[in-house]
Scaffold this active site. Structure first.
Site, PDB file in Angstrom:
ATOM      1  N   LYS A 178       0.887  -1.165   0.000  1.00  0.00           N
ATOM      2  CA  LYS A 178       0.000   0.000   0.000  1.00  0.00           C
ATOM      3  C   LYS A 178       0.923   1.212   0.000  1.00  0.00           C
ATOM      4  O   LYS A 178       1.425   1.641   1.038  1.00  0.00           O
ATOM      5  CB  LYS A 178      -0.890  -0.018   1.254  1.00  0.00           C
ATOM      6  CG  LYS A 178      -2.230   0.677   1.105  1.00  0.00           C
ATOM      7  CD  LYS A 178      -2.151   2.152   0.771  1.00  0.00           C
ATOM      8  CE  LYS A 178      -1.867   3.000   1.994  1.00  0.00           C
ATOM      9  NZ  LYS A 178      -1.579   4.415   1.634  1.00  0.00           N
ATOM     10  N   GLU A 253       9.282   0.828  11.115  1.00  0.00           N
ATOM     11  CA  GLU A 253      10.422   1.745  10.976  1.00  0.00           C
ATOM     12  C   GLU A 253       9.838   3.144  11.040  1.00  0.00           C
ATOM     13  O   GLU A 253       9.084   3.555  10.164  1.00  0.00           O
ATOM     14  CB  GLU A 253      11.144   1.486   9.653  1.00  0.00           C
ATOM     15  CG  GLU A 253      12.566   1.972   9.691  1.00  0.00           C
ATOM     16  CD  GLU A 253      12.700   3.327   9.041  1.00  0.00           C
ATOM     17  OE1 GLU A 253      12.713   4.336   9.797  1.00  0.00           O
ATOM     18  OE2 GLU A 253      12.788   3.391   7.807  1.00  0.00           O
ATOM     19  N   CYS A 288      14.134   9.844   7.357  1.00  0.00           N
ATOM     20  CA  CYS A 288      14.088   9.521   8.788  1.00  0.00           C
ATOM     21  C   CYS A 288      15.496   9.435   9.365  1.00  0.00           C
ATOM     22  O   CYS A 288      15.691   9.625  10.564  1.00  0.00           O
ATOM     23  CB  CYS A 288      13.278   8.263   9.045  1.00  0.00           C
ATOM     24  SG  CYS A 288      13.787   6.906   8.008  1.00  0.00           S
ATOM     25  N   GLU A 384      10.522  15.604  15.315  1.00  0.00           N
ATOM     26  CA  GLU A 384      10.986  15.365  13.943  1.00  0.00           C
ATOM     27  C   GLU A 384      10.289  16.352  12.996  1.00  0.00           C
ATOM     28  O   GLU A 384       9.062  16.389  12.920  1.00  0.00           O
ATOM     29  CB  GLU A 384      10.653  13.927  13.530  1.00  0.00           C
ATOM     30  CG  GLU A 384      11.270  13.560  12.209  1.00  0.00           C
ATOM     31  CD  GLU A 384      10.934  12.126  11.785  1.00  0.00           C
ATOM     32  OE1 GLU A 384       9.781  11.704  11.959  1.00  0.00           O
ATOM     33  OE2 GLU A 384      11.828  11.449  11.265  1.00  0.00           O
TER      34      GLU A 384
END
Ligand code: ADP
Length: 482
Positions: A178, A253, A288, A384
């Site tokens: 997906k 992750e 990331c 983040e």
């Protein structure tokens, strides 16, 4: 300037080896450099997911019974097909994600490399024999999970697709991807190529669409046994809860706020070049593993900022197809988020020492931006941002550098720049991160296990370690005494 390739204006789910018409409506995927739609894409729902899972289950038996070497040959052929079509795939990826063309090409090659790397492992997945007493023969076998779901983010659409799909397939699983709603195109393209070179239909299906409508029914489907998710901590946590309801295997992750520690004995030019690459000129900081917190010794701070400004000034900004150093952010939502954090930074720190403006042009562009002398407690130092925004924090000794590095909810990667080998390895030993770079940011490869400590995730991708995410161990204990 890029070669122009024909891009289809309609994309559907890819199920049973064919693109399916969109029953449940469509959405537009947008070129973030121009804000112009590229294609109409099927908006998947629970019915589409049911169809995809039923088709995957039907494909499972043939795939699992196929000799492993043959599976490996097919996966190897997928690698070759991706390589042969790399320019077109990179062009589509650039249009869809905004990333500079040469970086899209790197991602396409990386995707091919995952298939190549894991293809060679297909016939080398074996268990152990376990000595006990003479009356027993005990051995283990590694078996596939079954149907695996792969929820892919928008920052490395084709790279992260390959990272999960390739090890899942060689271990005998079937896979349903997906892709993110912002960047759905290359997943469908890769699935088409795979079937063209001999992957049995149904072994790799793709459902396009939004997270709640298409991703969630896939994650919660009772017949999906393994879930690989890459994305935000918030969604990852929700997926882990949903997986726990049916005790499915989950591999996450998630984010990072990675410490890039620069000691005064480092090669400063080199450290600065790496810093620029770590946060600006790789996918516009939407990574990331970006080096989003530079933790710099106070004695070199001023020189660091001065040289960093010079390097940053040289970066070109523009549409991905012109192959600049810095492309647009991938979506309007990401643009909003990053600019909001720049405002937060101004309020809680001070004006940026570098950048901070929005280029006056169409598209989701933000200038590379640096805040310095930031308090490690500040939101911009803890949260983040996922864009070209660097936070600089100073330290006075090794112990303080480590303490700042570890003062984070995240623990994905960390880096250290120093010419003292002992200091480098002390840092690597003590830092809370799943991967540590010494004297080169992004020093890792597809062969090196990757995953997060703390809130950065669960499980490991890449390398042989990833095979554990797609297999379960069966132990056979036989009594043989007469
Ligand atoms: P971001 O907020 O950066 O877009 P997300 O973590 O929400 O990141 O998205 C990463 C991937 O997860 C995308 O493919 C997205 O469609 C998918 N996703 C989002 N919400 C859900 C959900 N509730 N269930 C399954 N997948 C989801």
């Amino acid at each position: 300037m890029a070669d122009q390739f024909e891009v289809s204006d309609t994309y559907g789910h890819f199920i049973d080896g064919e693109m399916q018409p969109a029953d449940g409506g469509t959405f537009e995927t947008i070129d973030p450099a121009t804000e112009v739609p590229i294609a109409e894409v099927a908006a998947g729902n629970a019915n589409d997911v049911d169809d995809a899972v039923a088709d995957s289950i039907a494909a499972l038996d043939e795939w699992q019974k196929m000799p492993p070497a043959e599976r490996g040959r097919i996966v190897s052929a997928i690698a070759e097909a991706i390589q042969a079509d790399e320019d077109r795939l990179a062009y589509i990826e650039t249009l869809d994600s905004g990333k500079p063309l040469s970086q899209a090409l790197t991602d396409v090659r990386r995707c091919a490399r995952y298939f190549e790397y894991y293809a060679g492992v297909a016939d080398k997945i074996h268990g152990d024999s376990i000595p006990r007493t003479r009356e027993y023969v005990d051995y283990t076998v590694r078996e596939p999970l079954g149907v695996t779901a792969h929820i892919v983010p928008w920052n490395f659409p084709i790279g992260i697709l390959g990272r999960g799909i390739a090890p899942a397939l060689v271990t005998g699983n079937v896979a349903i991807a997906k892709p993110a709603e912002q960047t759905p195109l290359t997943a469908v393209e890769v699935a088409k190529l795979a079937v063209d070179v001999g992957l049995p239909p149904g072994v790799l299906n793709v459902i396009t669409g939004f997270g709640p409508d298409a991703g969630e029914p896939l994650v919660t489907h009772p017949d999906v046994e393994g879930i690989t998710f890459t994305g935000s901590v918030e969604t990852g946590r929700q997926i882990a809860k949903q997986a726990s309801e049916k005790l499915a295997h989950v591999h996450l992750e998630l984010g990072g706020k990675n410490a890039n520690v620069i000691f005064p004995d480092a090669d400063l030019d080199d450290a600065i070049e790496n810093t620029v690459r770590s946060i600006f000129s790789r996918n516009t900081g939407q990574v990331c593993t970006s080096g989003s917190r530079a933790i710099v010794h106070q004695s070199i701070h001023d020189e660091f900022i001065e040289q960093l400004a010079r390097h940053t000034d040289e970066l070109t900004i523009g549409p991905g197809v012109e192959n600049p150093d810095v492309g647009p952010l991938a979506s309007a939502a990401q643009f909003e988020k990053v600019t909001k954090y720049i405002d937060i930074g101004r309020a809680e720190a001070s004006d940026p020492v570098i950048g901070g403006s929005i280029p006056d042009r169409k598209g989701y562009f933000v200038e590379p931006t640096v805040f310095t002398d930031v308090n490690p407690e500040a939101r911009i130092a803890r949260e983040e941002i996922f864009g070209p925004v660097l936070v600089v924090i100073t330290f006075s000794d090794e112990r303080e550098a480590l303490a700042i590095a570890n003062e984070s909810d995240y623990g994905l990667v960390a880096g250290v720049f120093t010419s003292d080998i002992g200091k480098a390895h002390r840092f690597a030993r003590d830092v809370d991160a799943g991967q540590v770079y010494i004297n080169e940011w992004f020093a890792s490869g597809i062969e090196t296990p990757f995953g997060g400590y703390k809130q950065s995730g669960l499980g490991r991708a890449k390398g042989l370690e990833a095979l554990r995410e797609y297999t379960q161990v069966k132990t056979i204990c036989a009594r043989i005494d007469d």
